[in-house]
Design an enzyme around this catalytic site. Sequence first.
Site, PDB file in Angstrom:
ATOM      1  N   LYS A 183       1.750   1.784  -3.703  1.00  0.00           N
ATOM      2  CA  LYS A 183       0.522   1.995  -4.483  1.00  0.00           C
ATOM      3  C   LYS A 183      -0.013   3.407  -4.251  1.00  0.00           C
ATOM      4  CE  LYS A 183      -2.639  -1.176  -3.828  1.00  0.00           C
ATOM      5  NZ  LYS A 183      -3.848  -1.972  -3.475  1.00  0.00           N
TER       6      LYS A 183
ATOM      7  N   GLY B 150     -12.424  -0.520   2.884  1.00  0.00           N
ATOM      8  CA  GLY B 150     -12.752  -1.933   2.708  1.00  0.00           C
ATOM      9  C   GLY B 150     -11.647  -2.720   2.038  1.00  0.00           C
ATOM     10  N   ASP B 151     -11.772  -4.025   2.075  1.00  0.00           N
ATOM     11  CA  ASP B 151     -10.941  -4.979   1.332  1.00  0.00           C
ATOM     12  C   ASP B 151     -11.766  -6.272   1.353  1.00  0.00           C
ATOM     13  OD1 ASP B 151      -7.956  -5.231   0.218  1.00  0.00           O
ATOM     14  OD2 ASP B 151      -8.369  -7.099   1.238  1.00  0.00           O
TER      15      ASP B 151
ATOM     16  N   ASN C 290     -16.308  -7.360  -5.054  1.00  0.00           N
ATOM     17  CA  ASN C 290     -16.347  -5.965  -5.503  1.00  0.00           C
ATOM     18  C   ASN C 290     -15.468  -5.723  -6.729  1.00  0.00           C
ATOM     19  OD1 ASN C 290     -14.702  -3.167  -5.119  1.00  0.00           O
ATOM     20  ND2 ASN C 290     -16.894  -2.894  -4.819  1.00  0.00           N
TER      21      ASN C 290
ATOM     22  N   GLN D 136       0.826  -1.217   0.000  1.00  0.00           N
ATOM     23  CA  GLN D 136       0.000   0.000   0.000  1.00  0.00           C
ATOM     24  C   GLN D 136       0.861   1.270   0.000  1.00  0.00           C
ATOM     25  OE1 GLN D 136      -3.538  -1.068   0.564  1.00  0.00           O
ATOM     26  NE2 GLN D 136      -3.969   0.814  -0.531  1.00  0.00           N
TER      27      GLN D 136
ATOM     28  N   LYS E  19      -2.642  -0.953   6.701  1.00  0.00           N
ATOM     29  CA  LYS E  19      -3.640  -1.989   6.418  1.00  0.00           C
ATOM     30  C   LYS E  19      -4.088  -2.591   7.737  1.00  0.00           C
ATOM     31  CE  LYS E  19      -5.525  -4.035   2.776  1.00  0.00           C
ATOM     32  NZ  LYS E  19      -5.712  -3.518   1.408  1.00  0.00           N
TER      33      LYS E  19
HETATM   34  P1  NDP Z   1     -14.588  -9.199  -1.875  1.00  0.00           P
HETATM   35  O1  NDP Z   1     -14.684  -9.689  -0.487  1.00  0.00           O
HETATM   36  O2  NDP Z   1     -15.655  -8.305  -2.404  1.00  0.00           O
HETATM   37  O3  NDP Z   1     -14.454 -10.416  -2.897  1.00  0.00           O
HETATM   38  C1  NDP Z   1     -13.410 -11.328  -2.795  1.00  0.00           C
HETATM   39  C2  NDP Z   1     -13.619 -12.423  -3.827  1.00  0.00           C
HETATM   40  O4  NDP Z   1     -12.494 -13.277  -3.848  1.00  0.00           O
HETATM   41  C3  NDP Z   1     -14.803 -13.298  -3.513  1.00  0.00           C
HETATM   42  O5  NDP Z   1     -15.331 -13.792  -4.726  1.00  0.00           O
HETATM   43  C4  NDP Z   1     -14.180 -14.416  -2.682  1.00  0.00           C
HETATM   44  O6  NDP Z   1     -14.932 -15.622  -2.706  1.00  0.00           O
HETATM   45  C5  NDP Z   1     -12.860 -14.582  -3.403  1.00  0.00           C
HETATM   46  N1  NDP Z   1     -11.836 -15.049  -2.470  1.00  0.00           N
HETATM   47  C6  NDP Z   1     -11.379 -14.425  -1.362  1.00  0.00           C
HETATM   48  N2  NDP Z   1     -10.461 -15.160  -0.732  1.00  0.00           N
HETATM   49  C7  NDP Z   1     -10.329 -16.264  -1.463  1.00  0.00           C
HETATM   50  C8  NDP Z   1      -9.514 -17.399  -1.334  1.00  0.00           C
HETATM   51  N3  NDP Z   1      -8.639 -17.535  -0.309  1.00  0.00           N
HETATM   52  N4  NDP Z   1      -9.636 -18.360  -2.292  1.00  0.00           N
HETATM   53  C9  NDP Z   1     -10.519 -18.225  -3.325  1.00  0.00           C
HETATM   54  N5  NDP Z   1     -11.322 -17.161  -3.494  1.00  0.00           N
HETATM   55  C10 NDP Z   1     -11.213 -16.201  -2.576  1.00  0.00           C
HETATM   56  O7  NDP Z   1     -13.168  -8.503  -1.991  1.00  0.00           O
HETATM   57  P2  NDP Z   1     -12.631  -7.477  -3.091  1.00  0.00           P
HETATM   58  O8  NDP Z   1     -13.260  -7.758  -4.407  1.00  0.00           O
HETATM   59  O9  NDP Z   1     -12.726  -6.123  -2.516  1.00  0.00           O
HETATM   60  O10 NDP Z   1     -11.082  -7.855  -3.114  1.00  0.00           O
HETATM   61  C11 NDP Z   1     -10.520  -8.756  -4.086  1.00  0.00           C
HETATM   62  C12 NDP Z   1      -9.032  -8.497  -4.205  1.00  0.00           C
HETATM   63  O11 NDP Z   1      -8.827  -7.153  -4.646  1.00  0.00           O
HETATM   64  C13 NDP Z   1      -8.211  -8.629  -2.920  1.00  0.00           C
HETATM   65  O12 NDP Z   1      -6.924  -9.087  -3.255  1.00  0.00           O
HETATM   66  C14 NDP Z   1      -8.112  -7.178  -2.429  1.00  0.00           C
HETATM   67  O13 NDP Z   1      -7.002  -6.995  -1.591  1.00  0.00           O
HETATM   68  C15 NDP Z   1      -7.938  -6.462  -3.751  1.00  0.00           C
HETATM   69  N6  NDP Z   1      -8.257  -5.032  -3.777  1.00  0.00           N
HETATM   70  C16 NDP Z   1      -9.470  -4.560  -3.372  1.00  0.00           C
HETATM   71  C17 NDP Z   1      -9.749  -3.203  -3.439  1.00  0.00           C
HETATM   72  C18 NDP Z   1     -11.083  -2.652  -3.087  1.00  0.00           C
HETATM   73  O14 NDP Z   1     -11.263  -1.442  -3.264  1.00  0.00           O
HETATM   74  N7  NDP Z   1     -12.034  -3.441  -2.626  1.00  0.00           N
HETATM   75  C19 NDP Z   1      -8.736  -2.245  -3.907  1.00  0.00           C
HETATM   76  C20 NDP Z   1      -7.526  -2.854  -4.404  1.00  0.00           C
HETATM   77  C21 NDP Z   1      -7.304  -4.198  -4.316  1.00  0.00           C
HETATM   78  P3  NDP Z   1     -16.202 -15.800  -1.720  1.00  0.00           P
HETATM   79  O15 NDP Z   1     -17.330 -15.004  -2.364  1.00  0.00           O
HETATM   80  O16 NDP Z   1     -16.467 -17.266  -1.715  1.00  0.00           O
HETATM   81  O17 NDP Z   1     -15.786 -15.266  -0.417  1.00  0.00           O
HETATM   82  O1  2IT Z   2      -5.904  -2.729  -1.481  1.00  0.00           O
HETATM   83  C1  2IT Z   2      -6.440  -1.604  -1.556  1.00  0.00           C
HETATM   84  O2  2IT Z   2      -5.921  -0.677  -2.153  1.00  0.00           O
HETATM   85  C2  2IT Z   2      -7.753  -1.440  -0.921  1.00  0.00           C
HETATM   86  N1  2IT Z   2      -8.284  -2.383  -0.368  1.00  0.00           N
HETATM   87  C3  2IT Z   2      -8.418  -0.084  -0.912  1.00  0.00           C
HETATM   88  C4  2IT Z   2      -7.862   0.769   0.195  1.00  0.00           C
HETATM   89  C5  2IT Z   2      -8.552   2.085   0.402  1.00  0.00           C
HETATM   90  O3  2IT Z   2      -8.134   2.767   1.354  1.00  0.00           O
HETATM   91  O4  2IT Z   2      -9.482   2.455  -0.326  1.00  0.00           O
END
Ligand code: NDP
Ligand code: 2IT
Length: 450
Positions: free
Chosen positions: A113, A164-165, A239, A110, A125
């Site tokens: 980034k 969120g994450d 997401n 982070q 984080k």
């Molecule tokens: P969500 O909780 O909305 O979705 C996560 C997805 O990944 C779900 O489909 C989940 O499955 C799946 N998942 C999570 N862990 C595992 C695992 N161990 N094995 C298999 N599938 C898994 O999270 P986000 O979409 O927000 O985050 C996804 C990725 O993006 C992460 O790496 C996060 O750090 C990164 N990220 C997120 C940001 C954000 O703004 N939200 C910003 C930048 C990066 P299930 O539905 O079964 O739980």
């Molecule tokens: O991994 C990431 O950049 C996030 N989960 C978003 C962090 C944020 O502060 O919006």
Amino acid sequence: MEYINNINNLIKEKYPMQLEFHQAVREVTESLEPVLKKYGKYEQNAILERLVTPDREIHFRVTWVDDNGKVQVNRAYRIEFNSAIGPYKGGLRFHPSVNPGIIKFLGFEQIFKNALTTLAMGGGKGGSDFDPKGKSDAEVMRFCQAFMNELYRHIGAHTDVPAGDIGVGAREIGYLYGQYRKITNRFDGVLTGKALNWGGSLVRTEATGYGCVYFAQEMLKEIGENLDGKICTVSGSGNVAIYTIEKLQQFGALAVTISDSKGMIYDKEGIDLALLKEIKEVKRASLEEYAKEKKNAQYTPISQYKDGINPVWHIPCFAAFPSATQNELNLEDAKALLKNGCKCVSEGANMPSTIEAVHEFINAKICYGPGKAANAGGVAVSGLEMAQNASMTPWSFEQTDKKLHQIMESIFSNASETAKEFNAAGNLVVGANIAGFRKVADSMIDQGVL
Ligand code: NDP
Ligand code: 2IT
């Protein structure tokens, strides 16, 4: 380089269990070699030693009561890594796999980034091993309130701004924010990802996915390509995956896969976005539901995955968007993508590709956008949410989306130009790591020995 080896050995010795943190540090430090060699000031000022050692690590217990009246205990963390260029900023992850090594890898990434976004945000984080899956809304609320009962004393709009994450979306941010406001009697922009009625920003929900596709578009422009009419594969179904698919569809691409922790869907006709949103955003159900509704889609449960191979990456595609979690794409998967003609990998998730897979993409000279560049759109719009909160003025969807687009273009051009400067044209891992590092490291030096 001895300096880099020493840092990697140091963290392995000090934190032997933190494998994901070792991986993230290795990936960044390996690519810093040219800048560290060119400018002795970074080693002289012990910049790497300082960067791999968080300013502050808060580990705490969260105690709450489930719907059966049983008391439950979880571990929780907020790791404040670096605030040289702005308040600590980064998400909270609620997932049973969360441990200090995972939060440290995420917090370390982070730092760089956030520096790339052009906005004033440091790196941090947090999260917990709490699993929101299968919990009632009331249980999630009680957990979030108990979590905030400890966290509130460490955060602030100018100190540390969580978001969120994985496992933390609009519902969790709502309960966390409500408890913060209750305890402190302050209405501050202390969290981002808030709902629109109480300080949220338009486009924050879509930002990571949209940004990741804008980034892919920038990489493809360089080779005279675009996404129109192309087959794309996406992993995850949360997401990031959902809004990656939404933007891919707007650009005329056909996204054909999604996955979750139980299995994957291959839908040749293209993912039905309304159905996906209904299953994941409303019902919070498994992707098995998707195949029940759409008979032509193929569902493969994880029990049928062979030899640790993720079948998503074995479907032929033009571009791939890993959007689930760390290390979900290994060397075998990378080889399969390349063999099937994949020209572009844009990482929505944090560190989804193993180091060996990254090397494979770089050697093949495809368009490869590492997570800290390609998924920076989410935290970038969080920064825009902070700006809107500070000025008490909400922006329109168009204005915010345009700014997001500009930020993604600027991250690409900064990473691409920096790679050229260090004789690594086209290598956005080197470009993004050095560009992010230089901004933070120079700021640390400006501000003295701290
Ligand atoms: P969500 O909780 O909305 O979705 C996560 C997805 O990944 C779900 O489909 C989940 O499955 C799946 N998942 C999570 N862990 C595992 C695992 N161990 N094995 C298999 N599938 C898994 O999270 P986000 O979409 O927000 O985050 C996804 C990725 O993006 C992460 O790496 C996060 O750090 C990164 N990220 C997120 C940001 C954000 O703004 N939200 C910003 C930048 C990066 P299930 O539905 O079964 O739980
Ligand atoms: O991994 C990431 O950049 C996030 N989960 C978003 C962090 C944020 O502060 O919006």
